[in-house]
Design a protein around this motif. Structure first.
Motif, PDB file in Angstrom:
ATOM      1  N   VAL A   1       7.920  15.821   7.628  1.00 40.69           N
ATOM      2  CA  VAL A   1       7.579  14.710   6.730  1.00 40.69           C
ATOM      3  C   VAL A   1       8.870  14.160   6.110  1.00 40.69           C
ATOM      4  N   PRO A   2       9.140  12.866   6.243  1.00 41.24           N
ATOM      5  CA  PRO A   2      10.357  12.284   5.651  1.00 41.24           C
ATOM      6  C   PRO A   2      10.361  12.457   4.138  1.00 41.24           C
ATOM      7  N   PRO A   3      11.468  12.963   3.580  1.00 37.36           N
ATOM      8  CA  PRO A   3      11.508  13.229   2.136  1.00 37.36           C
ATOM      9  C   PRO A   3      11.817  11.999   1.297  1.00 37.36           C
ATOM     10  N   GLN A   4      12.053  10.859   1.929  1.00 44.10           N
ATOM     11  CA  GLN A   4      12.479   9.671   1.178  1.00 44.10           C
ATOM     12  C   GLN A   4      11.354   9.057   0.346  1.00 44.10           C
ATOM     13  N   ALA A   5      10.126   9.511   0.559  1.00 40.54           N
ATOM     14  CA  ALA A   5       8.994   8.934  -0.177  1.00 40.54           C
ATOM     15  C   ALA A   5       7.975  10.015  -0.487  1.00 40.54           C
ATOM     16  N   LYS A   6       7.151   9.736  -1.484  1.00 42.08           N
ATOM     17  CA  LYS A   6       5.969  10.550  -1.730  1.00 42.08           C
ATOM     18  C   LYS A   6       4.826   9.928  -0.941  1.00 42.08           C
ATOM     19  N   TRP A   7       4.120  10.764  -0.200  1.00 46.29           N
ATOM     20  CA  TRP A   7       3.169  10.241   0.762  1.00 46.29           C
ATOM     21  C   TRP A   7       1.728  10.434   0.311  1.00 46.29           C
TER      22      TRP A   7
ATOM     23  N   THR B   1       5.578   9.795  14.407  1.00 42.17           N
ATOM     24  CA  THR B   1       6.652   8.858  14.107  1.00 42.17           C
ATOM     25  C   THR B   1       6.508   8.373  12.673  1.00 42.17           C
ATOM     26  N   CYS B   2       7.593   7.820  12.175  1.00 37.92           N
ATOM     27  CA  CYS B   2       7.546   7.109  10.896  1.00 37.92           C
ATOM     28  C   CYS B   2       7.927   5.661  11.164  1.00 37.92           C
ATOM     29  N   ARG B   3       7.041   4.763  10.831  1.00 37.90           N
ATOM     30  CA  ARG B   3       7.376   3.345  10.918  1.00 37.90           C
ATOM     31  C   ARG B   3       8.235   3.010   9.718  1.00 37.90           C
TER      32      ARG B   3
ATOM     33  N   VAL C   1       5.186   0.458   6.154  1.00 39.45           N
ATOM     34  CA  VAL C   1       5.735   1.804   6.374  1.00 39.45           C
ATOM     35  C   VAL C   1       4.597   2.816   6.393  1.00 39.45           C
ATOM     36  N   ALA C   2       4.660   3.757   7.333  1.00 35.30           N
ATOM     37  CA  ALA C   2       3.608   4.767   7.446  1.00 35.30           C
ATOM     38  C   ALA C   2       4.065   5.882   8.372  1.00 35.30           C
ATOM     39  N   ILE C   3       3.446   7.038   8.230  1.00 40.31           N
ATOM     40  CA  ILE C   3       3.591   8.127   9.185  1.00 40.31           C
ATOM     41  C   ILE C   3       2.460   7.989  10.194  1.00 40.31           C
ATOM     42  N   PHE C   4       2.804   8.019  11.468  1.00 37.37           N
ATOM     43  CA  PHE C   4       1.823   7.856  12.537  1.00 37.37           C
ATOM     44  C   PHE C   4       1.668   9.138  13.348  1.00 37.37           C
TER      45      PHE C   4
ATOM     46  N   ALA D   1      -2.915   7.569  30.422  1.00 38.94           N
ATOM     47  CA  ALA D   1      -3.438   8.288  29.268  1.00 38.94           C
ATOM     48  C   ALA D   1      -4.462   7.479  28.494  1.00 38.94           C
ATOM     49  N   ALA D   2      -5.392   8.197  27.889  1.00 37.00           N
ATOM     50  CA  ALA D   2      -6.223   7.642  26.821  1.00 37.00           C
ATOM     51  C   ALA D   2      -5.504   7.980  25.520  1.00 37.00           C
ATOM     52  N   SER D   3      -5.211   6.974  24.715  1.00 34.69           N
ATOM     53  CA  SER D   3      -4.305   7.178  23.581  1.00 34.69           C
ATOM     54  C   SER D   3      -4.931   6.814  22.249  1.00 34.69           C
ATOM     55  N   VAL D   4      -4.474   7.524  21.226  1.00 32.45           N
ATOM     56  CA  VAL D   4      -4.803   7.204  19.836  1.00 32.45           C
ATOM     57  C   VAL D   4      -3.487   7.151  19.068  1.00 32.45           C
ATOM     58  N   ASP D   5      -3.225   6.031  18.419  1.00 34.10           N
ATOM     59  CA  ASP D   5      -2.054   5.864  17.556  1.00 34.10           C
ATOM     60  C   ASP D   5      -2.582   5.472  16.182  1.00 34.10           C
ATOM     61  N   ARG D   6      -2.468   6.371  15.225  1.00 30.35           N
ATOM     62  CA  ARG D   6      -3.077   6.069  13.920  1.00 30.35           C
ATOM     63  C   ARG D   6      -2.135   6.423  12.778  1.00 30.35           C
ATOM     64  N   ALA D   7      -2.178   5.587  11.734  1.00 36.22           N
ATOM     65  CA  ALA D   7      -1.416   5.831  10.517  1.00 36.22           C
ATOM     66  C   ALA D   7      -2.141   6.902   9.700  1.00 36.22           C
ATOM     67  N   ILE D   8      -1.452   7.995   9.392  1.00 32.86           N
ATOM     68  CA  ILE D   8      -2.100   9.101   8.667  1.00 32.86           C
ATOM     69  C   ILE D   8      -1.543   9.267   7.265  1.00 32.86           C
ATOM     70  N   ALA D   9      -0.497   8.543   6.911  1.00 29.18           N
ATOM     71  CA  ALA D   9       0.046   8.619   5.554  1.00 29.18           C
ATOM     72  C   ALA D   9       0.823   7.346   5.253  1.00 29.18           C
ATOM     73  N   ILE D  10       0.752   6.929   3.987  1.00 26.51           N
ATOM     74  CA  ILE D  10       1.512   5.768   3.526  1.00 26.51           C
ATOM     75  C   ILE D  10       2.226   6.136   2.232  1.00 26.51           C
ATOM     76  N   PRO D  11       3.322   5.461   1.899  1.00 28.08           N
ATOM     77  CA  PRO D  11       4.012   5.789   0.656  1.00 28.08           C
ATOM     78  C   PRO D  11       3.138   5.524  -0.565  1.00 28.08           C
ATOM     79  N   GLN D  12       3.221   6.445  -1.527  1.00 29.29           N
ATOM     80  CA  GLN D  12       2.486   6.234  -2.767  1.00 29.29           C
ATOM     81  C   GLN D  12       3.136   5.121  -3.570  1.00 29.29           C
ATOM     82  N   ARG D  13       2.291   4.325  -4.192  1.00 28.49           N
ATOM     83  CA  ARG D  13       2.824   3.272  -5.059  1.00 28.49           C
ATOM     84  C   ARG D  13       3.306   3.873  -6.362  1.00 28.49           C
ATOM     85  N   SER D  14       4.460   3.422  -6.789  1.00 30.99           N
ATOM     86  CA  SER D  14       5.036   3.965  -8.032  1.00 30.99           C
ATOM     87  C   SER D  14       4.382   3.324  -9.240  1.00 30.99           C
TER      88      SER D  14
END
Length: 266
Positions: A195-201, A230-232, A237-240, A253-266
């Protein structure tokens, strides 16, 4: 079932290798327009046949219907050989008697592209140009005669764990072939294994994953599942989470690409 993890560094290198092989010449990414030339200037007289070829890198010929590189929103054939990427990737190769071909669409601000796999005997310039006659706007690209429904149908491999995750990278780079400007999506994704530490997710799934390392699972029936993250890095911005499921004998392939986390608003 054993889960095989793929080192992030190895996956990043493979992705960069694919990107380098699919890189387009500047004359196709940013075609020069004839209207950009000073009206009083004259084109230089070519000193050789190679110099003569440079005259056709401009974005169109006045008062003529043309499919040379242009920024006027007309599809044209790319000179890039997308199939060359398969010569160096581990575990994958192009099927015999098949060629990958690309078409590009450019405007002043952005662009898109499309890749097709076609039998070699239908991949001549004359055959590929026929498809241009039936193309429309960017949403209606040319489709050459005999082309496969899915470009990944043209790929075969040794079924090693590495080959499956390479195929997942390859398919996404193929899908973004020729994209410029606002048309880019995959370009903005960075492969991650933590998990990228640059944001609270703020997690959008009930059970956030604890291990973000790229993984390959080969089931007893020879079906395959791939998971990586991945992190967009540009808005939104989101974690996918990316999940690809492969049948036993194909690299489609049958694929699923989904955003599972977004930065919390301050």
């Amino acid at each position: 079932m054993p889960v095989q993890k793929i080192p992030l560094e190895a996956l990043q290198k493979i992705r960069q290798q694919i990107k380098n092989a699919l890189e387009l010449p500047d004359s196709e990414n940013h075609p020069r327009s004839w209207s950009s030339l000073d009206e009083v200037d004259e084109l230089p007289e070519p000193g050789s046949l190679s110099d003569l070829g440079d005259l056709f890198s401009f974005g169109g010929v006045p008062e003529e219907e043309t499919h040379v590189p242009n920024t006027s929103g007309k599809w044209f054939i790319s000179t890039t050989n997308p199939g060359s990427v398969l010569t160096k990737l581990p575990g994958l190769k192009l099927k015999a008697n098949v060629r990958l071909v690309g078409y590009l669409h450019r405007t002043a601000e952005e662009g898109v592209g499309v890749l097709w796999a076609v039998p070699e005997d239908l991949s001549t310039t004359a055959q590929l140009e026929k498809a241009l006659a039936t193309s429309g706007d960017r949403a209606h690209p040319p489709q050459p005669e005999g082309s496969f429904a899915d470009v990944m149908e043209a790929i075969q491999g040794d079924r090693s764990p590495a080959s499956w995750i390479v195929a997942s990278m390859l398919r996404r780079e193929f899908r973004e072939f020729g994209a410029l400007g606002k048309s880019c999506n995959w370009l903005h994704h960075r492969l991650i294994d933590a998990v990228p530490p640059q944001a609270k997710w703020q997690w959008r799934v009930a059970n956030p994953p604890k291990d973000l390392a790229p993984k390959v699972v080969i089931y007893p029936d020879n079906k395959v599942a791939i998971e990586f993250f991945t992190c967009r890095v540009t808005a939104p911005v989101a974690i996918f989470q990316h999940i690809d499921q492969y049948p036993p004998s194909q690299y489609q392939a049958a694929s699923v690409d989904r955003a599972i986390a977004i930065p919390q608003r301050s």
